[in-house]
Design an enzyme around this catalytic site. Sequence first.
Site, mmCIF file in Angstrom:
data_model
loop_
_atom_site.group_PDB
_atom_site.id
_atom_site.type_symbol
_atom_site.label_atom_id
_atom_site.label_comp_id
_atom_site.label_asym_id
_atom_site.label_seq_id
_atom_site.Cartn_x
_atom_site.Cartn_y
_atom_site.Cartn_z
ATOM 1 N N CYS A 42 0.834 -1.203 0.000
ATOM 2 C CA CYS A 42 0.000 0.000 0.000
ATOM 3 C C CYS A 42 0.871 1.257 0.000
ATOM 4 C CB CYS A 42 -0.906 -0.026 1.229
ATOM 5 S SG CYS A 42 -1.969 1.424 1.407
ATOM 6 N N SER A 44 0.408 3.812 1.703
ATOM 7 C CA SER A 44 0.613 4.289 3.075
ATOM 8 C C SER A 44 1.905 3.736 3.662
ATOM 9 C CB SER A 44 -0.578 3.891 3.955
ATOM 10 O OG SER A 44 -1.749 4.550 3.534
ATOM 11 N N HIS A 47 4.621 5.890 2.606
ATOM 12 C CA HIS A 47 4.668 7.116 3.421
ATOM 13 C C HIS A 47 5.499 6.880 4.686
ATOM 14 C CE1 HIS A 47 2.152 9.792 1.190
ATOM 15 N NE2 HIS A 47 1.048 9.077 1.316
ATOM 16 N N HIS A 63 0.428 -3.548 6.370
ATOM 17 C CA HIS A 63 -0.811 -3.503 7.162
ATOM 18 C C HIS A 63 -1.995 -4.097 6.411
ATOM 19 C CE1 HIS A 63 -0.829 0.171 4.702
ATOM 20 N NE2 HIS A 63 -2.142 0.045 4.713
ATOM 21 N N CYS A 171 -7.830 -3.625 3.169
ATOM 22 C CA CYS A 171 -7.408 -2.223 3.203
ATOM 23 C C CYS A 171 -7.886 -1.485 1.960
ATOM 24 C CB CYS A 171 -5.894 -2.100 3.348
ATOM 25 S SG CYS A 171 -5.317 -0.379 3.393
#
Length: 374
Positions: A42, A44, A47, A63, A171
């Site tokens: 992902c 994220s 990030h 995650h 997700c």
Amino acid sequence: MPSLIHAAVLRQTGEPPRIEQIELADPGPEEILVEIEAAGVCHSDLHYLRGELRCPLPVVPGHEGAGRVRAVGERTSGAIRVGDRVALLWRPNCGRCRQCMVGAPILCEMGAVQAQSGGLLDGTTRMRDTDGPVHHLLGASSFAERVVVHERSVVPVPDDIPAEIAAIAGCAVITGVGVARNVIGRCLGEPVVVIGAGGVGLAAVMGAKLSGAHPLIAVDVDEDKLALARRLGATHTVLAGDGDPVDDVLALAPGGAAWVVEAVGRPQTLTTAVRMLRPLGTAVAVGLGAVGQTFDVPINELVQRQKKIVGSLYGSSVPALDLPAIFELYRAGLLPLDELIGTRYRLDGVNEAFAALAAGAVGRAVIVPGGVPA
């Protein structure tokens, strides 16, 4: 007794994670041990690797995962048993705090405990190396062979749902489809725009198609991603290149869109989303940006045209309800989630997967810790 596992460990932001052997403790009384079968890659996570989002270090990222339960704690509820297949959730819920009781379990207070502590719901970690604790990312840490999570951090997965589908459903899919299901709701014949054709944006396209949006417009800077958006239900696409995509959208939806889903997380695209709205229209911010980022909105346009801006975390979902619905829609052929799957990588290919993601690869990359299937 603690066991040794291989996992991707991030020790310093700005540096790539390394595959290391670390120690994993047995599950606590309300926890379970999951053998990871697939983990989605992902944005994220990227990030966190770059330091744009923050977490305690060292940490095992990932995650978005799914796997099989190999052990359970002595005080688990009995709803999850050894041998069950589960999808991981990075936002568990306690069922007791105010947010849970008002029907917004994604905003449960315990989610912040995991995010800030780098531990599980009690704030402590089950992983360590010779130097000390290794932290969990959002209570999940799916870039590993096995992981210990709290029982509230999983949802059961039927045996006929492939592991990689279950992983991304936990997700990207629940976030994108959840926006259509829980935030937009009824939009039959209403113009809907989705900015960003990554995993979340494409899931939002599929969800909006099921809700009857028309025209359904996908916007991105990559023609290959837009081609996939068309296959998944977008009636029109806009290549956001040299020109202003607002003009192109308004040509397709005169007067503006009823809903614009921003699945990128950049200030400029959020400002653009507001400009694409018709009077009384709503922009839904879904993509996460760097900590502290803001965006500009013309005050008079907001007031005089009564536009609205809302945020949606995790599709504003109730995972125990939304994930089974997603699995059923997938079974029925109404959510072609196989189309979202991009390249599959072994665990030791995690940095290759991140490099491809940063370069704009089409589809959701998946880490398969047990090896890449033929």
